[in-house]
Motif scaffolding. Structure first.
Motif, PDB file in Angstrom:
ATOM      1  N   GLU A 321       0.834  -1.203   0.000  1.00 29.80           N
ATOM      2  CA  GLU A 321       0.000   0.000   0.000  1.00 29.80           C
ATOM      3  C   GLU A 321       0.874   1.261   0.000  1.00 29.80           C
ATOM      4  N   CYS A 323       0.341   3.985   1.489  1.00 28.31           N
ATOM      5  CA  CYS A 323       0.456   4.477   2.868  1.00 28.31           C
ATOM      6  C   CYS A 323       1.548   3.735   3.646  1.00 28.31           C
ATOM      7  N   TYR A 369      -3.417   2.666  -4.847  1.00 27.99           N
ATOM      8  CA  TYR A 369      -3.537   2.233  -3.452  1.00 27.99           C
ATOM      9  C   TYR A 369      -2.577   1.065  -3.225  1.00 27.99           C
ATOM     10  N   CYS A 399      -7.287   6.909   2.050  1.00 27.70           N
ATOM     11  CA  CYS A 399      -6.169   7.195   2.947  1.00 27.70           C
ATOM     12  C   CYS A 399      -4.909   7.618   2.204  1.00 27.70           C
ATOM     13  N   CYS A 400      -4.684   7.018   1.003  1.00 21.43           N
ATOM     14  CA  CYS A 400      -3.382   7.205   0.349  1.00 21.43           C
ATOM     15  C   CYS A 400      -3.164   8.606  -0.245  1.00 21.43           C
TER      16      CYS A 400
HETATM   17 ZN   LIG Z   1      -3.557   4.158   2.135  1.00 25.34          ZN
END
Ligand SMILES: [Zn+2]
Length: 485
Positions: A321, A323, A369, A399-400
């Motif tokens: 991912e 993130c 992602y 989120c990313c």
């Molecule tokens: Zn993420």
């Protein structure tokens, strides 16, 4: 005045300190950062509007309406965008439109906050009766952590307290609820509050935030989330499978593990806790040796977005991912400062150019992602994972993108450090770096060209040392003084 992440306290137990000032002015990263500043960050408010994140804050402020979106952590996208925008504003203080957006969202957050300091729209709007009841899934402390990081960035960048006041009120509320002899003895299913509280301590000088961060780290591994968690994923998913100090390898959900370890490194830096430092060093070795892709990507498994076994690194099924790559960079930078060892910045470099940067398109408006090393779209066994390996404008779970934005906006502060001896260059980007009482100017076509010219513009009166990281992949280099020197 430093405006980047990690403003260590004067008493911090680290080998190195982040640069006092850092600017990237040209070259590879300047181009990526320009796209971030001119495309990615400006589109943020519209994306957050479309996805319902801002409507949720208005609903909480007005005490009416329904919750938009699927996830309890929707607010964190707003917080992360605010953090990115704040670092960006430090770079471009004359950007009136950006400043206005920041002000508007800050005011919206303040109006959505409850009188007791609580702030998470999912529980305010959709499930007011379940506040602090679902620590495994609720992401309340996770969202608080991102709010705190945004507030610290905003305060460092602008000197203004509006967002910091909101974050501190929430922190006071959390401190009134959580603790060994308080209403709840618990931890969050998604770490993030730990590193944020250490930054809040650094920004305000209030020692109870450091104590609270230590409490959240050491209460993991006691089964406090057992009533709330899905046994299918196992305790490692929530980072509740072991006492942090006894862990032998990185495990479970990669982003959760790495945010937690960034907090562990922060705690070790500010408290001098040798056991926590040894834990961080041990786990980093395990990750770098056996659980990191060639790209620096981490978290091999789709199932549970998790680290696999050592050397379980399938290229075509890599989750990796975006993130998680960002979290790895954030943690490794903390380890570089803590120990002064170059290997941490080697991994930062590998991850920046590969596993991280693949997460955003050159247009600054399309995102990945998952970051597999091989895409088999079109072959007989192609599945959802293969389809996910195409860049898209935004995600249902977003989120990313704002995470990429905040790292690029704060990137100058990952380039250089200083200590009593002088200045250390960790990464090579054209720019100006002030640290250790000196100022150096770097000019380079890196990574396309290996030539790096460093000009010392200001040096301390006493003897000092300019240190340059020789990348681990670089077997042959020459150092030369300019003609006539
Ligand atoms: Zn993420």
């Amino acid at each position: 005045m430093r405006t980047g992440p990690l403003r260590l306290t004067p008493q911090a137990h680290t080998a190195l300190r982040p640069a006092d000032a850092a600017r990237i002015t040209d070259g590879f990263w300047a181009a990526r950062r320009r796209t971030n500043a001119e495309v990615s960050i400006p589109q943020g408010p519209a994306r957050l509007q479309e996805a319902g994140n801002l409507a949720n804050l208005r609903a909480a402020a007005q005490d009416t309406g329904v919750f938009a979106g699927d996830f309890p952590f929707q607010d964190s996208d707003v917080h992360k965008w605010l953090e990115a925008a704040s670092w960006q504003l430090a770079d471009r203080s004359d950007d009136a439109e950006l400043a206005a957006h920041i002000e508007e969202l800050t005011a919206l957050l303040a109006s959505a906050q409850e009188a007791d300091g609580y702030l998470q729209t999912y529980y305010q709007v959709a499930h007011p009766d379940r506040r602090w009841q679902e620590l495994g899934w609720g992401h309340e402390l996770y969202c608080a952590g991102h709010l705190i990081q945004a507030a610290v960035a905003h305060h460092r960048a602008t000197g203004r307290r509006e967002l910091l006041d909101v974050a501190e009120r929430f922190a006071v509320h959390i401190d009134s609820v959580f603790g060994p002899d308080k209403r709840i003895d618990g931890v969050c299913g998604h770490p993030e509050i730990e590193t944020a509280l250490v930054e809040l301590y650094r920004e305000t000088g209030e020692p109870r935030w450091l104590d609270l961060a230590g409490y959240f780290v050491d209460r993991r591994g006691h089964g406090l989330l057992d009533a709330d968690v899905n046994p299918h994923l196992g305790r490692a998913y929530w980072q509740d499978h072991t006492l942090v100090r006894e862990a032998t390898s990185v495990a479970g959900h990669a982003v959760r593990q790495l945010y937690l370890l960034a907090g562990v490194a922060d705690l070790a830096a500010e408290t001098g806790d040798a056991q926590l430092r040894a834990t961080a060093e041990r786990l980093w070795e395990a990750m770098a040796a056996g659980k990191t892709y060639l790209t620096g990507g981490v978290g091999a498994r789709h199932e549970g977005e998790a680290f696999g076994e050592p050397y379980e690194l399938p290229p075509d099924r890599a989750y990796a991912e975006t993130c998680a790559a960002i979290a790895s960079i954030q943690w490794s930078w903390r380890m570089a400062l803590l120990t002064g060892e170059a290997k941490y910045s080697d991994l930062v470099e590998r991850t920046l150019y590969n596993g991280f940067l693949s997460g955003v398109g050159l247009d600054g408006d399309s995102w990945l992602y998952v970051n597999p090393l091989q895409v088999r779209e079109g072959y007989e066994g192609a599945n959802e994972a293969d389809k996910a390996a195409r860049r898209t404008p935004w995600f249902r779970c977003a989120c990313c993108p704002p995470n990429v934005m905040r790292l690029l906006a704060s990137l100058p502060h990952y380039m250089a450090s200083g200590d009593a001896e002088g200045v250390q260059l960790h990464q090579y980007a054209t720019g100006v770096y002030e640290a250790g009482g000196g100022r150096v100017r770097v000019a380079t076509g890196y990574p396309w060209d290996g030539r790096i010219a460093v000009t010392v513009e200001e040096a301390p009166a006493a003897d000092w040392t300019l240190s340059l990281r020789i990348p681990a992949w670089c077997g042959d280099f020459t150092a030369a003084a300019p003609d006539g020197a």
